[in-house]
Structures are given as C-alpha cells and as structure tokens.
Design a protein around this motif. Structure first.
Motif, PDB file in Angstrom:
ATOM      1  N   PHE A  87      49.065  62.245 -49.149  1.00 64.04           N
ATOM      2  CA  PHE A  87      49.843  61.250 -49.903  1.00 64.04           C
ATOM      3  C   PHE A  87      49.588  59.872 -49.290  1.00 64.04           C
ATOM      4  CE2 PHE A  87      52.522  62.640 -46.481  1.00 64.04           C
ATOM      5  CZ  PHE A  87      53.030  61.449 -45.967  1.00 64.04           C
ATOM      6  N   ILE A  88      49.853  58.900 -50.070  1.00 68.75           N
ATOM      7  CA  ILE A  88      49.758  57.512 -49.559  1.00 68.75           C
ATOM      8  C   ILE A  88      50.926  56.739 -50.157  1.00 68.75           C
ATOM      9  CG2 ILE A  88      48.090  56.918 -51.400  1.00 68.75           C
ATOM     10  CD1 ILE A  88      46.873  54.957 -49.337  1.00 68.75           C
ATOM     11  N   ILE A  89      51.628  56.019 -49.328  1.00 71.68           N
ATOM     12  CA  ILE A  89      52.832  55.326 -49.785  1.00 71.68           C
ATOM     13  C   ILE A  89      52.641  53.832 -49.551  1.00 71.68           C
ATOM     14  CG2 ILE A  89      55.320  55.137 -49.500  1.00 71.68           C
ATOM     15  CD1 ILE A  89      55.201  57.882 -48.124  1.00 71.68           C
ATOM     16  N   PHE A  90      52.931  53.064 -50.574  1.00 68.27           N
ATOM     17  CA  PHE A  90      52.882  51.603 -50.458  1.00 68.27           C
ATOM     18  C   PHE A  90      54.291  51.069 -50.465  1.00 68.27           C
ATOM     19  CE2 PHE A  90      48.973  52.898 -52.447  1.00 68.27           C
ATOM     20  CZ  PHE A  90      48.038  52.226 -51.684  1.00 68.27           C
ATOM     21  N   PHE A  91      54.486  50.054 -49.670  1.00 70.36           N
ATOM     22  CA  PHE A  91      55.829  49.478 -49.601  1.00 70.36           C
ATOM     23  C   PHE A  91      55.687  48.031 -49.175  1.00 70.36           C
ATOM     24  CE2 PHE A  91      54.696  51.956 -45.935  1.00 70.36           C
ATOM     25  CZ  PHE A  91      54.633  50.965 -44.956  1.00 70.36           C
ATOM     26  N   GLN A  92      56.806  47.376 -49.165  1.00 67.88           N
ATOM     27  CA  GLN A  92      56.778  45.964 -48.801  1.00 67.88           C
ATOM     28  C   GLN A  92      57.797  45.734 -47.702  1.00 67.88           C
ATOM     29  OE1 GLN A  92      58.223  43.370 -51.785  1.00 67.88           O
ATOM     30  NE2 GLN A  92      57.197  41.574 -50.969  1.00 67.88           N
ATOM     31  N   GLY A  93      57.365  45.145 -46.636  1.00 69.97           N
ATOM     32  CA  GLY A  93      58.296  44.758 -45.590  1.00 69.97           C
ATOM     33  C   GLY A  93      58.484  45.806 -44.518  1.00 69.97           C
ATOM     34  N   ASP A  94      58.971  45.332 -43.353  1.00 72.71           N
ATOM     35  CA  ASP A  94      59.098  46.220 -42.195  1.00 72.71           C
ATOM     36  C   ASP A  94      60.271  47.177 -42.316  1.00 72.71           C
ATOM     37  OD1 ASP A  94      56.923  45.372 -40.948  1.00 72.71           O
ATOM     38  OD2 ASP A  94      57.925  43.894 -39.645  1.00 72.71           O
ATOM     39  N   GLN A  95      61.304  46.705 -42.993  1.00 73.63           N
ATOM     40  CA  GLN A  95      62.487  47.556 -43.110  1.00 73.63           C
ATOM     41  C   GLN A  95      62.149  48.824 -43.870  1.00 73.63           C
ATOM     42  OE1 GLN A  95      65.717  45.310 -44.714  1.00 73.63           O
ATOM     43  NE2 GLN A  95      67.211  46.728 -43.877  1.00 73.63           N
ATOM     44  N   LEU A  96      61.449  48.623 -44.963  1.00 71.38           N
ATOM     45  CA  LEU A  96      61.048  49.784 -45.743  1.00 71.38           C
ATOM     46  C   LEU A  96      60.098  50.661 -44.943  1.00 71.38           C
ATOM     47  CD1 LEU A  96      60.490  48.709 -49.429  1.00 71.38           C
ATOM     48  CD2 LEU A  96      62.098  50.385 -48.526  1.00 71.38           C
ATOM     49  N   LYS A  97      59.262  50.011 -44.149  1.00 67.28           N
ATOM     50  CA  LYS A  97      58.280  50.758 -43.376  1.00 67.28           C
ATOM     51  C   LYS A  97      58.973  51.736 -42.424  1.00 67.28           C
ATOM     52  CE  LYS A  97      54.289  50.182 -40.429  1.00 67.28           C
ATOM     53  NZ  LYS A  97      53.382  49.235 -39.789  1.00 67.28           N
ATOM     54  N   THR A  98      59.978  51.251 -41.709  1.00 64.63           N
ATOM     55  CA  THR A  98      60.665  52.161 -40.778  1.00 64.63           C
ATOM     56  C   THR A  98      61.351  53.278 -41.551  1.00 64.63           C
ATOM     57  OG1 THR A  98      62.535  50.660 -40.836  1.00 64.63           O
ATOM     58  CG2 THR A  98      61.088  50.520 -38.912  1.00 64.63           C
ATOM     59  N   ARG A  99      61.909  52.874 -42.698  1.00 64.75           N
ATOM     60  CA  ARG A  99      62.613  53.898 -43.481  1.00 64.75           C
ATOM     61  C   ARG A  99      61.630  54.983 -43.945  1.00 64.75           C
ATOM     62  NH1 ARG A  99      66.509  51.499 -47.873  1.00 64.75           N
ATOM     63  NH2 ARG A  99      67.384  50.401 -46.101  1.00 64.75           N
ATOM     64  N   VAL A 100      60.497  54.532 -44.456  1.00 66.56           N
ATOM     65  CA  VAL A 100      59.494  55.488 -44.941  1.00 66.56           C
ATOM     66  C   VAL A 100      59.031  56.389 -43.800  1.00 66.56           C
ATOM     67  CG1 VAL A 100      57.106  55.657 -45.740  1.00 66.56           C
ATOM     68  CG2 VAL A 100      58.708  54.147 -46.899  1.00 66.56           C
ATOM     69  N   ARG A 101      58.809  55.790 -42.662  1.00 65.58           N
ATOM     70  CA  ARG A 101      58.334  56.575 -41.517  1.00 65.58           C
ATOM     71  C   ARG A 101      59.353  57.642 -41.129  1.00 65.58           C
ATOM     72  NH1 ARG A 101      54.048  55.645 -38.588  1.00 65.58           N
ATOM     73  NH2 ARG A 101      52.772  53.845 -39.125  1.00 65.58           N
ATOM     74  N   LYS A 102      60.630  57.245 -41.189  1.00 68.20           N
ATOM     75  CA  LYS A 102      61.673  58.207 -40.828  1.00 68.20           C
ATOM     76  C   LYS A 102      61.679  59.379 -41.804  1.00 68.20           C
ATOM     77  CE  LYS A 102      65.047  56.091 -37.975  1.00 68.20           C
ATOM     78  NZ  LYS A 102      65.923  54.929 -38.075  1.00 68.20           N
ATOM     79  N   ILE A 103      61.569  59.062 -43.078  1.00 68.65           N
ATOM     80  CA  ILE A 103      61.582  60.131 -44.087  1.00 68.65           C
ATOM     81  C   ILE A 103      60.397  61.054 -43.866  1.00 68.65           C
ATOM     82  CG2 ILE A 103      61.332  60.633 -46.545  1.00 68.65           C
ATOM     83  CD1 ILE A 103      62.885  58.004 -47.036  1.00 68.65           C
ATOM     84  N   CYS A 104      59.220  60.458 -43.565  1.00 70.86           N
ATOM     85  CA  CYS A 104      58.031  61.281 -43.319  1.00 70.86           C
ATOM     86  C   CYS A 104      58.275  62.233 -42.151  1.00 70.86           C
ATOM     87  CB  CYS A 104      56.840  60.387 -42.992  1.00 70.86           C
ATOM     88  SG  CYS A 104      56.263  59.500 -44.417  1.00 70.86           S
ATOM     89  N   GLU A 105      58.891  61.677 -41.123  1.00 68.50           N
ATOM     90  CA  GLU A 105      59.188  62.494 -39.948  1.00 68.50           C
ATOM     91  C   GLU A 105      60.096  63.652 -40.337  1.00 68.50           C
ATOM     92  OE1 GLU A 105      61.235  60.983 -36.119  1.00 68.50           O
ATOM     93  OE2 GLU A 105      59.461  59.718 -36.493  1.00 68.50           O
ATOM     94  N   GLY A 106      61.128  63.300 -41.144  1.00 69.60           N
ATOM     95  CA  GLY A 106      62.095  64.320 -41.554  1.00 69.60           C
ATOM     96  C   GLY A 106      61.442  65.437 -42.351  1.00 69.60           C
ATOM     97  N   PHE A 107      60.438  65.117 -43.129  1.00 67.66           N
ATOM     98  CA  PHE A 107      59.780  66.137 -43.938  1.00 67.66           C
ATOM     99  C   PHE A 107      58.587  66.769 -43.229  1.00 67.66           C
ATOM    100  CE2 PHE A 107      62.355  64.453 -47.239  1.00 67.66           C
ATOM    101  CZ  PHE A 107      62.516  65.501 -48.120  1.00 67.66           C
ATOM    102  N   ARG A 108      58.482  66.513 -41.920  1.00 71.62           N
ATOM    103  CA  ARG A 108      57.396  67.090 -41.124  1.00 71.62           C
ATOM    104  C   ARG A 108      56.024  66.743 -41.685  1.00 71.62           C
ATOM    105  NH1 ARG A 108      59.535  71.942 -38.753  1.00 71.62           N
ATOM    106  NH2 ARG A 108      61.352  71.191 -37.633  1.00 71.62           N
ATOM    107  N   ALA A 109      55.928  65.552 -42.243  1.00 71.74           N
ATOM    108  CA  ALA A 109      54.616  65.134 -42.716  1.00 71.74           C
ATOM    109  C   ALA A 109      53.886  64.514 -41.542  1.00 71.74           C
ATOM    110  CB  ALA A 109      54.777  64.109 -43.831  1.00 71.74           C
ATOM    111  N   SER A 110      52.619  64.830 -41.399  1.00 71.76           N
ATOM    112  CA  SER A 110      51.881  64.203 -40.296  1.00 71.76           C
ATOM    113  C   SER A 110      51.190  62.946 -40.828  1.00 71.76           C
ATOM    114  CB  SER A 110      50.869  65.168 -39.692  1.00 71.76           C
ATOM    115  OG  SER A 110      50.409  66.049 -40.670  1.00 71.76           O
TER     116      SER A 110
END
Lengths: 854, 84
Positions: free
Chosen positions: A233-256
């Motif tokens: 998958f590839i996720i596009f977003f804007q801004g650092d806030q979203l970036k941390t949020r996206v990263r956290k969700i990825c972590e939660g779903f055990r996505a590498s």
C-alpha cells in the motif's frame, strides 16, 4: 496342564539385589517381562525417591529426542526402522548419550536460529522489492493518465508525480494552495486491508489517500513457516500531524513500513541493490538448509534405537524407585508377583544380570506368604488372545477362578452363527478372516492407526471361526444368500392332480400323503424356501432351537460353578447353592426342552391314533405356563390333553420341588453359618470364662479390664472367613443371589429367544434384498437383461456386504456378547480380579510408540 | 414317518469322531487341553444343532403352502409327470 482354564498360580516374592547389580538385573527382568513389582514406598512422593535424578535426566533426553524427531518430520526425512531392539545401555553410557543429544540439539537450534534470521531478512527484502515494483506501477499509471488529460500541467517539478497521482481532486487541491504531499509505503496482510482502510479514513477524516496492490505470490512467515498473502500500500497525506497519525495506525495494524525514495532514479537504484542482496541471501539460505538436512539425516538413522535405549533406562529407574533401600545401603529390596511356573526363568535372568554387572554376590529370590489376592494372569497366544479380551472386557477373573474364555472359543462363534447363519455371508466373512490370518506377518508389520482395521485384525481368529460356523449353520438353515440348495432332493412331492391345480391358486401340501416319510438328511428341506408359509414353520423350529441351546448353555454355566466351589473347597456352597440351582433349572427348563423333543417324536400326520394327529399337538409354551400355574391342560375335543400318561402328576411334583429349592437357596446357607457362629461363640465364651477364672485366681489384684483383654480379641481374625459377617448381611446377600438366580433363569431363558429373532431378521433381510434387487436384474430379457444383471449385481453385492455382513454381523456379534456376559457368565463368574501387569520393556515401548503416534 | 438310519448314523459318527475320538489323539503340548475342549464343544454344538433341525422335520405337522405353478413345475421336474 490346560493353562487357560484357570489363571496362573502366582506367588509373592522378595528380591534382594546388590546395589551395583540392581540395574542390570532389572534390565534383564524387563526383557523377560514376567515380574510385577509392587511399590514399597507408596508414601514417598515422586520427587523424593532415590533415582529421581536419573529419571529426570532421561526425561530431558527424551525431550531432546522428541525435538529431533519433530524436526526430522518437518523435513520429511524417512526414519529408518531396522526393527532392532537394543539392550538397555549401562548407566555409564548414559553420559555419552546425553552428550550426543546435547550436541545435536544445540547444533540444530543454532542452525534453525540462523535460518530464521536469514529468512526474516529475506522476507523484508522481498517486501521492499514488491513495494518498489508496485509503487512504480502507481507512479507510471498516474504519469500516463495525467499526460493524457492534463498535458499542460506536465511540469518536471518534484511534486509533479504526486499531484498526478492524486488525479483530478489533487489538481483541484493543488490549484488552491502549493501542496507538499508526503507519503509512506509498506506491506500489510491482505485480510487486514478493509479494516485498515476504514480506520485510516476515520482517523484522518478522509484527508489521506490510499492506494494498494496485491502481491500475487504468497510470502513465507519466518516464525511460523506459513504462507501468507500480503498487499502493498502507499498512503499520501499532508503535514506532519497526519504523518504521525498514519504511522501509528500502520503500527497498530502490524504493517511493515519501508523507506521509499521519492525520485524514480533513486528508486531504480534501490531496486538494483535489493535484487543483488536477495541473490546473496538465497545462496546462504541454501547452504544453511543443506547443513540442517545433513544433520537430520544422520540423526534419523539412529533415532529409533536412541528412543528405545532412553525409554528402557527410564523404565529401569522408575522400577528401581519402587524398591526399598536396605539399612546398610548395600542392597535393594523388591517385592514382586511372579508366576510360579516361571521361577526358573526369572532366576536365570537374575544370574545373567549379576554376571553382566560383574557383581560377585548373587541376588536372592524368596517366596513370601501373603493374604492378599494375587493378580490374574492368563497366558494367551495369538489365537486365544481375542477370546480372552472378550471376557476381560466384562471383568477380569478372580485369582484362579474358572476362566470362561476357553469355552467361549467355540460357544461364541457358534451362537453368533445361529443368528448369522447363511452359507454365502459366512463364506465372505471366512475368506476375509482367512486373508488376515494368512497375511498375518506382513499385515502386522504394517502398523496403522486405523482403529476399525486394528479391531478386525486383532479378532481375526475369532472372525475365522465365526465364518466357519456361519457356513455350517447356513448349511443347516439351507440358506445361501437366501437361496436354498437342493442337493439331496426335496422329500416333498406334489400329489394334486391337474384338475385341482387349474382351479386353485395356492395349495397346501398335506404331509400325510406327499411327504416321503423321512426328513431331508442335512438341514432344512429346500421346499420351505419357496413356500409361502415358510415363516410359520421356521419360527416353530428356530424358537425351539433357541431355548434348547439356551438351556444347555445355562446348565453348562451352572456346572462350571461346581468347578469353582470344588477348587476353592467350598463344600457348603455345593450343597446349599449348587444342588438347588441345578434342580431348579432342570425341573423347570430342562423339562420344557424334553417336552419339545417329545412333541417332535410323538405327533405325526398319519398316526393311527387320533389323539396323536397334528391338530392335537399342544403348544409347549402354553403347557409350560399351565404347569407352573398348576392349571389343568386345555381340552380339545377328540384329543388327549396330555402328551404322555401321568404328565399332570409329574409336572406338579416337578414344580413343587423346584419351588422348594427357592427357600433352600435363600435360607439354608445363612442359617447354617449363624448356627456355626453361635457354636463358636459358645465355645469362645466358655474359654474366656475359664481364662477369667484362672486369671482371677492367679492375679487377683489385676484390673478387670486387663483380664478381659482376650475377649476383646476374637480368634476369628483369619481373612477370608465369613464368621465375622453380620447375620442380616448374610440374609441380604443370599436373598439377592437367590432372587437373581430364580428371576434370572426365567428371563435368561426368554433372552435366548434373541437367537430366533435375529436369525429370522437376518434371513428375511437377505431374502428381501434378493427379491427386490437381484431378481429385478434377472427378470429383464435380451441385451437389456445383460446390462440389468450387471448393474443390479453390483448394487446387490454392495448391499450384501455392507448391510448383511457388516451391520447384521455387528448386531449378531453384540447379541452374542451379551448372551455370554449376562446369560452364561452370571452363572459362575464373579470377575472382580485385577490383571497381572508385568514390568516388560515390550509393553512399555509399545505404549510409548502408540502415545507418540497420537 | 420317522428317521432314516443312514443320515443319522453318518452324522452322529462324523461328530462322534470329532468330539470323542479326536480328543484322544491330540498331540501332547501346552495347549492340549484347549484343543480337546475345542473339539468336544464343536462336535456337541454342531451335532445338537443338526439333530434339532432333523427332528423338527421328522414328523411335520404342517405342509408347505405353494402356488399351483410351483406345484406343476415340481411334478414335472422331480417326477416327470403330473398326477391326474
């Protein structure tokens, strides 16, 4: 002597073993398998015994071996089973074995660990490879799309691609403000994608953009070794806030997540380096696997014999833990049950053990006296084993009690065959059993887990006899797949003329004129097979046969109880139980059997005397009921209500004597015992009085409590004597037994009618099958007939084997089992003993192998 | 009506030999008793079963009920003629 008639004579022995020789001696005894050791320290728990350390070491070795075995199985390496049975190794060899296993285990673990980390590395690289490939596809698509629709926007800036990728929406957004979009790329399990997408949408309020593509080839999970499907998958977003949020969700779903370069050139470069690293890893992985394989192949050659060795050592130490340590610590004391006949063999084994250990002091085997009940040991061979198992399934015989198994060898298949009688079905069963018996060795070597097959194979000799007897009864019933054979020519003729035959559809042949005056020599006359009143005739015959066989077997059972009484020297029981039991059974039920034979002989169709005509033949059942109720026989005009002169008087006498047997069984024994008890008490009291008088004279100053001491100790402390029993208990006991026997005789006699019922059901079922299926195939004509016969025969054959042989066979088997357990064995068998379970390596190894397979 | 001598004698002799004579000539061995018992029980059960079947047919009280076609066929096949 006939070894199976009673269990082996056993004796309790005490065994003194020198500490050094104990191990070797026990090892020899384990190979012999004829000694049952008793636990001499039952109050010591398992952790405080002497050889607990050794047992623990064996457990550890076994665990290592199991690990090795698991790894060998994982790699599908064939384990060589040479079938050899190595002796238990010396205790000093244990250290060598331990070292070998330790080394092997460590090596394997290291290899596995390496392999796992390599695999993880490999997985990561493959995932990166896929990401690069897929994201490239996304970017390419977007570039093309935008080139078509927005050629004027094709502007070689760095954000270009992202904007293109976002399409129209992105364009609009891009138009509003100068956008700098970040993105992350990663890999996730395919089944998590929908939830992942939803979560992203909700958490980021729709402000992220997700693209995903499936990886077609499954990837191997390095920890579990399973194949899993994943998606890039590839996720596009804007801004650092979203970036941390996206990263956290990825972590939660055990996505590498993997770093992904932003320019196409960088990406290409990365892809190249990833490819070369994968190549390198592959060669290293291959070498590791090769090494592992070599280690396992070497281990697989020896693992069976290692298992045997370790299990033997463990069993020996377990047994040594049952022993008592002498005060001097110089020798071990064991107590064991031993068959008297095998004392020599055991002595020899002990001597061998001593020699092997190099000890100079021979072990000592002493016989001991005991009041305990010895275990029951029936020495069986492959033929008698199945029958013994049938008996033991009900209850293990008491020590030296009459064993019903040798009688069951014949009576079991015979009673089965009475229910299953059919030459064809018997032949199928016989051939199947014969195959198993002839191919015994190869089939035995091929061990399977198929429980049903194992049951059939274990009872192959029983099945063989059942088949043979079914064939015999099939000949007597004249049934081959429900068709009769006319070998000797029917003894019935047709005497009706043409005229009569033309006008009447069904005619009953009169036995007076059309019967050749002697019966068909072997079995039933085949004419009955085609007669429409076949069942009427067969019922009368089969019911009588059932009762005759039943009474014979029950009488046989009661006679066997005489053997028990005589062997255990219970004279009292012979006079007070056995004789009234025999009288009761004979005077009522054997008399009924005799009446049946009288009826068969006296009443005939062309008798001179009118009173002996068929119409005058009385029903045996009604006669018997009238006899027990003291009613006069029913009168029919022109007939003699009785079968022979003086029948009424004799019957009354028989019933009265049989009824007198009931109080005889019920009261005689308890009364007799009570009288004896009273006598004993009287004697005892006299004795005590005499002692008291003497004591009073001699020690006048003593307390009276001391003088009463002898009275407090009744002399009847011999175990096994019933002098201490409570009289009410005696009465209850004999009451139960009497009621059981008297009511049992009636209900058991009736119970033997199952022989008739099941044989009728079997014959009818096979007849129905023939008429409904096979005859249809035979009736069609022309070329169609050929096809019909072919199809119908297949159908008929399948149903014959599955329903008539298998299911009917099973039901007849169960009913036979019941007849033996309840009707036959209740007459003489108590079955409350316990089995002799000797210390034997063979048994222990078998058990271990079986539990391993599960 | 009654028994015919030959089958009775043959069958009784056959099972008599199995149940009474053979047990004496069983070879000596640990299982001799079992062999004897097996022979005796086999002979007695099989003989009794045959005897019951034989005696039950000795004096039939009823005759078989057959269709006229079967009766005609019986006459033709076994006697070669139909009684008038």
């Amino acid at each position: 002597m006939g070894s199976l008639f009673r269990s082996e004579e056993m004796t309790l022995c005490q065994l003194f073993l020198q500490s050094e020789a104990a191990y070797a001696c026990v090892s020899e005894l384990g190979e012999l398998g004829l000694v049952q050791f008793r636990d001499l320290n039952p109050d010591v728990n398992a952790f405080q015994r002497k050889f607990v350390n050794e047992v623990r070491r064996c457990d550890e070795m076994e665990r290592k071996l199991r690990y090795l075995e698991k790894e060998i199985k994982k790699d599908n390496i064939p384990v060589t089973d040479t079938g050899e049975n190595p002796e238990a190794p010396q205790p000093r060899e244990m250290i060598d074995l331990e070292a070998t296993f330790e080394k092997l285990e460590n090596e394997l673990r290291e290899v596995n660990m390496n392999a796992e980390s390599l695999k993880r590395n490999f997985l990561e690289l493959t995932e990166v490879k896929h990401i690069l490939r897929k994201t490239q596809v996304f970017f390419d698509e977007a570039a093309q799309g935008s080139l078509v629709s927005y050629p004027q926007m094709a502007d070689p800036s760095r954000e270009e691609e992202q904007v293109q990728l976002l399409g129209e929406e992105g364009m609009r957004a891009g138009g509003q403000a100068a956008l700098k979009l970040g993105f992350v790329a990663g890999v996730i399990l395919r089944e998590r994608i929908p939830a992942f997408e939803r979560m992203l949408w909700r958490a980021c309020r729709g402000n992220v953009f997700l693209r995903q593509a499936e990886i077609e080839t499954p990837l191997e999970d390095p920890t579990t070794g399973d194949e899993v499907y994943k998606s890039v998958f590839i996720i596009f977003f804007q801004g650092d806030q979203l970036k941390t949020r996206v990263r956290k969700i990825c972590e939660g779903f055990r996505a590498s997540l993997y770093p992904c370069r932003e320019t196409p050139a960088d990406r290409r470069e990365m892809a190249m380096s990833v490819m070369t690293r994968i190549e390198d890893l592959n060669t290293v992985l291959g070498q590791t696997q090769d090494h592992r394989h070599r280690v396992l192949v070497a281990a697989a050659k020896n693992i069976k014999s290692w298992f045997i060795k370790v299990r033997k050592i463990k069993a020996i130490y377990h047994t040594l833990n049952l022993f008592n340590l002498d005060v001097t610590q110089k020798c071990l004391i064991a107590e064991c049950w031993v068959p008297v006949l095998d004392m020599e063999a055991i002595q020899l084994a002990l001597r061998r053990g001593t020699e092997r250990s190099g000890s100079s002091v021979p072990p000592i085997l002493n016989r001991m006296d005991t009041f305990e009940d010895p275990p029951t040991y029936n020495r069986t061979n492959k033929f008698t084993k199945a029958f013994q198992a049938l008996v033991d399934a009900y209850g293990v015989a008491n020590y030296r009690e009459v064993n019903p198994a040798p009688y069951a060898i014949i009576t079991f298949p015979f009673l089965f065959a009475v229910m299953f009688g059919d030459l064809g079905h018997g032949l199928i069963m016989f051939l199947f059993a014969l195959y198993m018996v002839l191919k015994e060795k190869p089939l035995q070597a091929k061990k399977t887990d198929n429980e049903i097959w194992n049951i059939f194979f274990g009872g192959r000799y029983c099945l063989l006899l059942m088949g043979v007897f079914s064939m015999y009864t099939g000949i007597i019933y004249n049934d081959v797949f429900s068709i009769s054979l006319n070998i000797f020519g029917s003894h019935w003729r047709n005497d009706y003329g043409k005229q009569l035959l033309m006008t009447h559809k069904d005619l009953t042949i009169d036995p007076k004129d059309s019967y050749l005056s002697t019966p068909y020599p072997v079995g039933l006359d085949p004419i009955w097979q085609i007669a429409s009143n076949k069942i009427v005739f067969l019922n009368a015959f089969k019911m009588k046969v059932s009762i005759i066989l039943g009474v014979a077997q029950m009488l046989f059972g009661v006679v066997l109880s005489l053997w028990n009484y005589r062997y255990f020297n219970k004279k009292l029981d012979i006079y007070l139980i056995f004789i009234p039991q025999v009288i009761f059974l004979c005077f009522l039920f054997l008399y009924m059997v005799i009446l049946m034979f009288i009826k068969w002989v006296t009443y005939e169709a062309n008798a001179m005397d009118d009173a002996l005509k068929p119409t005058c033949a009385p029903s045996i059942l009604i006669t018997f009921i009238n006899m027990v109720l003291f009613k006069p026989a029913d009168k029919v005009a022109g007939c003699d209500p009785y079968m022979y002169g003086g029948q009424a008087g004799l019957q009354k006498l028989l019933v009265v004597v049989a009824l007198l047997c009931v109080p005889w069984m019920l009261l005689a024994k308890p009364l007799y015992i009570m009288r004896n008890q009273k006598k004993a008490h009287l004697l005892l009291n006299n004795h005590v009085n005499a002692v008291e008088e003497n004591g009073g004279a001699a020690h006048a100053d003593l307390e009276s409590g001391v003088q009463n001491a002898p009275a407090a100790q009744p002399p009847a402390h011999k175990p096994g004597s019933h002098e201490e029993e409570d009289p009410t208990e005696l009465f209850i006991h004999s009451g139960i037994h009497t009621i059981e026997y008297v009511l049992g005789s009636v209900s058991h006699t009736a119970s033997y009618l199952r022989l008739w019922a099941l044989s009728l059901a079997h014959a009818q079922l096979s007849e129905v099958l023939w008429q409904m299926v096979m005859r249809l195939g035979l009736q069609a004509e022309g070329w169609l007939g050929g096809i019909m016969v072919f199809v119908m025969f297949a159908f008929w054959a399948v149903l014959t084997v599955s329903i008539l042989v298998l299911m009917e066979g099973l039901s007849a088997f169960l009913h036979t089992l019941r007849l033996h357990w309840v009707e036959f064995q209740s007459k003489f068998y108590s079955g409350t003993g316990y089995n002799f379970s000797p210390f034997s390596f063979e048994v222990i190894l078998d058990q271990a192998a079986n539990s391993n397979d599960d | 009506m009654g028994a015919s001598l030959i089958p009775v004698i043959i069958f009784t002799l056959l099972w008599g030999v199995v149940g009474i004579v053979l047990p004496f000539i069983v070879p000596k061995g640990p299982n001799r008793g079992i062999f004897q018992l097996v022979l005796i029980l086999t002979a007695s059960t099989c003989w009794l079963f045959w005897l019951c079947c034989y005696m039950a047919q000795m004096n039939p009280l009823i005759g078989p009920k057959l269709s006229n076609r079967t009766l005609l066929l019986m006459s033709r096949a076994w006697d070669g003629k139909v009684p008038t």
